[in-house]
Scaffold this motif. Structure first.
Motif, short mmCIF file in Angstrom:
data_model
loop_
_atom_site.label_atom_id
_atom_site.label_comp_id
_atom_site.label_asym_id
_atom_site.label_seq_id
_atom_site.Cartn_x
_atom_site.Cartn_y
_atom_site.Cartn_z
N LEU A 201 0.84 -1.20 0.00
CA LEU A 201 0.00 0.00 0.00
C LEU A 201 0.87 1.25 0.00
O LEU A 201 0.54 2.25 -0.65
CB LEU A 201 -0.93 0.00 1.21
CG LEU A 201 -2.02 1.08 1.22
CD1 LEU A 201 -2.92 0.96 -0.01
CD2 LEU A 201 -2.85 1.01 2.49
N TYR A 456 -9.64 -1.23 1.74
CA TYR A 456 -8.29 -0.67 1.65
C TYR A 456 -8.33 0.74 1.09
O TYR A 456 -7.66 1.65 1.59
CB TYR A 456 -7.40 -1.55 0.76
CG TYR A 456 -6.63 -2.61 1.50
CD1 TYR A 456 -5.47 -2.28 2.20
CD2 TYR A 456 -7.02 -3.93 1.50
CE1 TYR A 456 -4.75 -3.25 2.88
CE2 TYR A 456 -6.31 -4.91 2.16
CZ TYR A 456 -5.17 -4.56 2.85
OH TYR A 456 -4.47 -5.52 3.54
N ASN A 460 -7.27 4.03 3.19
CA ASN A 460 -6.14 4.77 2.65
C ASN A 460 -6.51 6.24 2.42
O ASN A 460 -5.73 7.14 2.73
CB ASN A 460 -5.70 4.13 1.33
CG ASN A 460 -4.60 4.90 0.65
OD1 ASN A 460 -3.56 5.18 1.23
ND2 ASN A 460 -4.82 5.25 -0.62
N SER A 471 -2.68 -0.54 6.40
CA SER A 471 -2.46 -1.85 5.80
C SER A 471 -2.17 -2.92 6.87
O SER A 471 -2.69 -4.04 6.80
CB SER A 471 -1.29 -1.76 4.82
OG SER A 471 -1.21 -2.90 4.02
#
Length: 534
Positions: A201, A456, A460, A471
């Motif tokens: 990530l 995710y 993020n 992550s």
């Protein structure tokens, strides 16, 4: 209104616009996306309204001129945002191949479970409980440890050393003389191998601007979601004909190939763009390359980064925030139950009736082709769906993106998840055809792929300064949610039937979805304003 009053109002408006413009002229464009967590101005026309003409003229745009780039690239060739598409894609491929390693290594035990039980004179349940479950448990904690080192030392050295150690412990599994040694080696392998599932990530956000990140997260996520199915599929055929040690040996060869790619081609993507002035590289050429790989560059750059104390406590400072905590609980069980399927399906398919189907080793290996195809379908679906959701959200919000729109993908995933689990449970309990097993398992994995990428991407966007912590926490959540499933799934199914087991698991996930996701979409903006880390 008189002409004089109109003139006065226009002067006031002009003065207000001028003050607003002057306020924005002092902003640091390289860190602005971090200071406005979860809300980004994407449309250049809207940027002129919000920031003023002077600031908007300084903003760098996408090649087609339709989107503002976040993070804003610098003018330096050392900035990963400025690297060529080919160079970026090569690094994305390497980190995706590395992200396959942890669960791929873990999945070798699924293909070898019956041979391992025979080799060490024990039962398949004992093998699962001692090796599979605890190695999965340590995957999560290994990621949490890795992110603490990454914040101080950089992406590349942590990736290199973790994969070197993981490879050594997998070789230990290959030649383990007894069950105790095998268990220790497998658990240590799981702890160290998991670093790419945190590093990825970081690498995606280091390389790509906001409007491309969800698509690239999709690629990287596909790597570690598909990985636990690759080894049972490939090595199931192998172990049926030879010893389980060959499976671990070939797994070690794959780990060595990935390590070689990291050494030869992977680059340090950490760039301290938010520091003013941006620090220069301490060395250049091959020396910089070698020192970055082994961690000497990271040691030299530590003075520009957060302290070890902050690095250690940062994940704990993130996890309690309400707009990530709820999502973590939801993803933990949604992904965790799918881990349980992966670990226990070999038992369901290979055990004699009435519990299982008494499939041969070859048939079980072939069955693991189902989730592989399903994850690929999920990746292709998510690639276009996430872009559609993002672009639609930006248009509806007049050029502004709000992070909570990412979660609309969950509404697509949940119906598929319900159908998949119910069909799979009915297939095991009623001994339906292999086609029913394929459909149920496939639908469930498509749902997991779509939902995990959405989670995710949302986390993020909501915590743009803490990609590693995000992550690591998602990785920890899914492993904590899944490592224990194998302890109770088979005994529960033996007593009450697989339909009840999978039906209850699906119901739990649906309940969490209804409690958490709509609430975050409604209150997310307020939660980000009050609880995000800037």
């Amino acid at each position: 209104m008189s002409l004089t009053e109109e003139k006065r109002d226009m002067e006031k408006t002009g003065s207000a616009d001028q003050n607003s413009s002057e306020e924005h002229e002092d902003i640091n464009l390289y860190s602005f996306h971090e200071q406005n967590a979860g809300r980004l101005v994407i449309d250049p026309a809207e940027a002129k309204i919000e920031f003023g003409e002077a600031v908007a003229a300084r903003l760098k745009l996408s090649r087609d001129g339709t989107k503002v780039l976040w993070p804003q690239p610098t003018d330096s060739p050392d900035d990963p945002q400025n690297w060529s598409d080919r160079r970026k894609f090569a690094l994305l491929v390497i980190v995706t191949l590395a992200a396959i390693v942890p669960d791929f290594d873990s999945g070798i035990g699924i293909a070898s479970i019956f041979k391992l039980a025979q080799q060490f004179n024990t039962t398949t349940d004992e093998i699962n409980n001692l090796t599979s479950n605890w190695s999965i448990f340590l995957l999560g904690w290994g990621g949490l440890t890795a992110v603490m080192a990454i914040r101080r030392l950089g992406r590349l050295p942590v990736l290199f050393w973790s994969q070197l150690l993981a490879l050594g412990f997998l070789v230990g599994c290959t030649f383990a003389p007894n069950l105790k040694t095998f268990t220790a080696m497998r658990c240590l392998n799981g702890f160290f191998a998991t670093a790419p599932q945190v590093t990825g990530l970081y690498v995606v956000t280091d390389l790509y601007p906001f409007h491309l990140q969800a698509r690239m997260i999709n690629v990287w996520t596909m790597g570690f979601i598909i990985s636990p199915f690759l080894s049972p599929f490939a090595f199931g055929f192998l172990v049926a004909r030879t010893t389980w040690r060959w499976a671990y040996g070939i797994g070690s060869i794959y780990g060595a190939i990935v390590l070689g790619l990291i050494v030869l081609f992977m680059e340090e993507t950490m760039y301290d763009r938010t520091i003013d002035p941006i620090p220069a590289r301490p060395t250049t050429g091959f020396r910089y390359r070698f020192e970055s790989l082994i961690g000497l560059t990271g040691l030299k750059m530590q003075k520009y980064r957060i302290s070890w104390t902050e690095a250690v406590f940062s994940p704990f400072n993130v996890v309690w925030r309400p707009h990530i905590l709820g999502v973590l609980v939801f993803e933990a069980l949604l992904f965790g139950f799918s881990i349980g399927i992966n670990v226990t399906n070999a038992v369901f398919l290979g055990s004699p009736p009435p519990l299982g189907f008494a499939w041969s080793q070859f048939a079980i290996a072939g069955g693991y082709g189902t989730p592989i195809v399903a994850v690929i379908i999920g990746e292709l679906t998510g690639r276009y769906m996430n872009d559609f959701i993002m672009n639609t959200s930006i248009r509806r919000n007049k050029g502004v993106f709000e992070a909570e729109s990412r979660l609309w993908a969950c509404y697509v995933a949940i119906p598929l998840y319900i159908c998949g689990f119910i069909v799979l449970g009915a297939s095991f309990q009623k001994h339906l055809s292999p086609g029913a097993i394929v459909m149920g398992w496939g639908l469930a994995e498509v749902a997991v792929m779509i939902n995990t990428v959405a989670v995710y991407a949302y986390c993020n966007d909501a915590f743009p300064k803490h990609q590693g912590e995000v992550s690591a926490l998602i990785n920890l959540a899914r492993t904590l949610g899944g490592f224990a499933v194998a302890f109770f799934q088979v005994p529960w199914a033996s007593k009450h039937g697989a339909l009840q087991v999978f039906g209850v698991e699906a119901a739990i996930v649906v309940g969490l979805f209804l409690l958490i996701i709509p609430a975050i979409q409604i209150k997310g903006r307020t939660l980000r304003k009050n609880f995000s880390l800037h």
